[in-house]
Design a protein around this motif. Structure first.
Motif, PDB file in Angstrom:
ATOM      1  N   UNK A  48      25.173 114.258  38.171  1.00  0.00           N
ATOM      2  CA  UNK A  48      26.017 113.729  39.250  1.00  0.00           C
ATOM      3  C   UNK A  48      26.250 112.231  39.093  1.00  0.00           C
ATOM      4  N   UNK A  49      25.213 111.537  38.679  1.00  0.00           N
ATOM      5  CA  UNK A  49      25.306 110.085  38.505  1.00  0.00           C
ATOM      6  C   UNK A  49      26.370 109.732  37.465  1.00  0.00           C
ATOM      7  N   UNK A  50      26.317 110.370  36.301  1.00  0.00           N
ATOM      8  CA  UNK A  50      27.269 110.080  35.222  1.00  0.00           C
ATOM      9  C   UNK A  50      28.673 110.509  35.618  1.00  0.00           C
ATOM     10  N   UNK A  51      28.796 111.659  36.284  1.00  0.00           N
ATOM     11  CA  UNK A  51      30.108 112.110  36.759  1.00  0.00           C
ATOM     12  C   UNK A  51      30.703 111.094  37.722  1.00  0.00           C
ATOM     13  N   UNK A  52      29.905 110.608  38.662  1.00  0.00           N
ATOM     14  CA  UNK A  52      30.394 109.625  39.635  1.00  0.00           C
ATOM     15  C   UNK A  52      30.786 108.319  38.946  1.00  0.00           C
ATOM     16  N   UNK A  53      29.989 107.870  37.991  1.00  0.00           N
ATOM     17  CA  UNK A  53      30.303 106.624  37.291  1.00  0.00           C
ATOM     18  C   UNK A  53      31.583 106.757  36.470  1.00  0.00           C
ATOM     19  N   UNK A  54      31.770 107.888  35.820  1.00  0.00           N
ATOM     20  CA  UNK A  54      32.993 108.099  35.034  1.00  0.00           C
ATOM     21  C   UNK A  54      34.206 108.233  35.946  1.00  0.00           C
TER      22      UNK A  54
END
Length: 190
Positions: A152-158
């Motif tokens: 979720x963290x990487x998805x949100x950052x991207x």
């Protein structure tokens, strides 16, 4: 009597309220696309403006693979950004990602997108990439993901990077100077 009516009304409202559901998937699709109507400007002006942004104002470098075609009204450039998954001890691990900005002008307006996100697993070999969606899926299956929520963290950052790039471009396009400022309001002096 008031308490009974109030209670009955509360039960009816609770029964008809929409059900809230927790986020179960990682939502790995990362992209931003927009179609903008601008038929009064013209394809050539829109193309030149987008080309100017890609060459002089695109701040997601190092940028690679710039391509433009004036006849087709297209501009394409690959940008670079960072995502920061965390280890189970809370330490951030910075990862480089690449994405494509694609612009197409027409006589009725333009379309642009920020997408095709790819992870660069080895900074020493930036040409070797992995689709970001595959990386996020792998993060979701890792043992410590229930503590780090890296998928979720990487998805949100991207997604944030895609939105930021799109807002930068749209803001630039919205500040398009008038074609002939001297003809607005009063006749131009010779």
């Amino acid at each position: 009597m008031k308490k009974v009516l109030f209670g009955l009304m509360f039960v009816c409202l609770a029964a008809t309220a929409p059900v809230a559901m927790a986020q179960t998937g990682s939502g790995t699709s990362v992209s931003y696309t927009e179609n903008v109507l601008a038929d009064e400007v013209g394809k050539e002006v829109l193309y030149q403006r987008a080309l100017d942004w890609a060459q002089n104002h695109f701040s997601y470098g190092p940028k690679t693979g710039p391509k433009s075609d004036a006849a087709a009204g297209t501009v394409r450039v690959t940008g670079t950004g960072k995502v920061k998954p965390v280890a189970t001890n809370g330490k951030e691990m910075e990862q480089t990602i690449r994405f494509d900005f694609v612009f197409r002008a027409s006589d009725k307006g333009y379309e642009y997108s920020v997408g095709s996100f790819r992870l660069v697993p080895n900074p020493q070999n930036p040409e070797e990439t992995e689709m970001l969606s595959d990386y996020i899926s792998r993060l979701a299956t890792e043992k410590g993901n229930n503590k780090t929520f890296n998928d979720r963290r990487v998805t949100a950052q991207a997604n944030n990077l895609a939105s930021e790039a799109a807002m930068s471009f749209r803001s630039f396009m919205n500040t398009m100077p008038a074609a002939e400022e001297s003809s607005v309001g009063v006749p131009a002096a010779n």
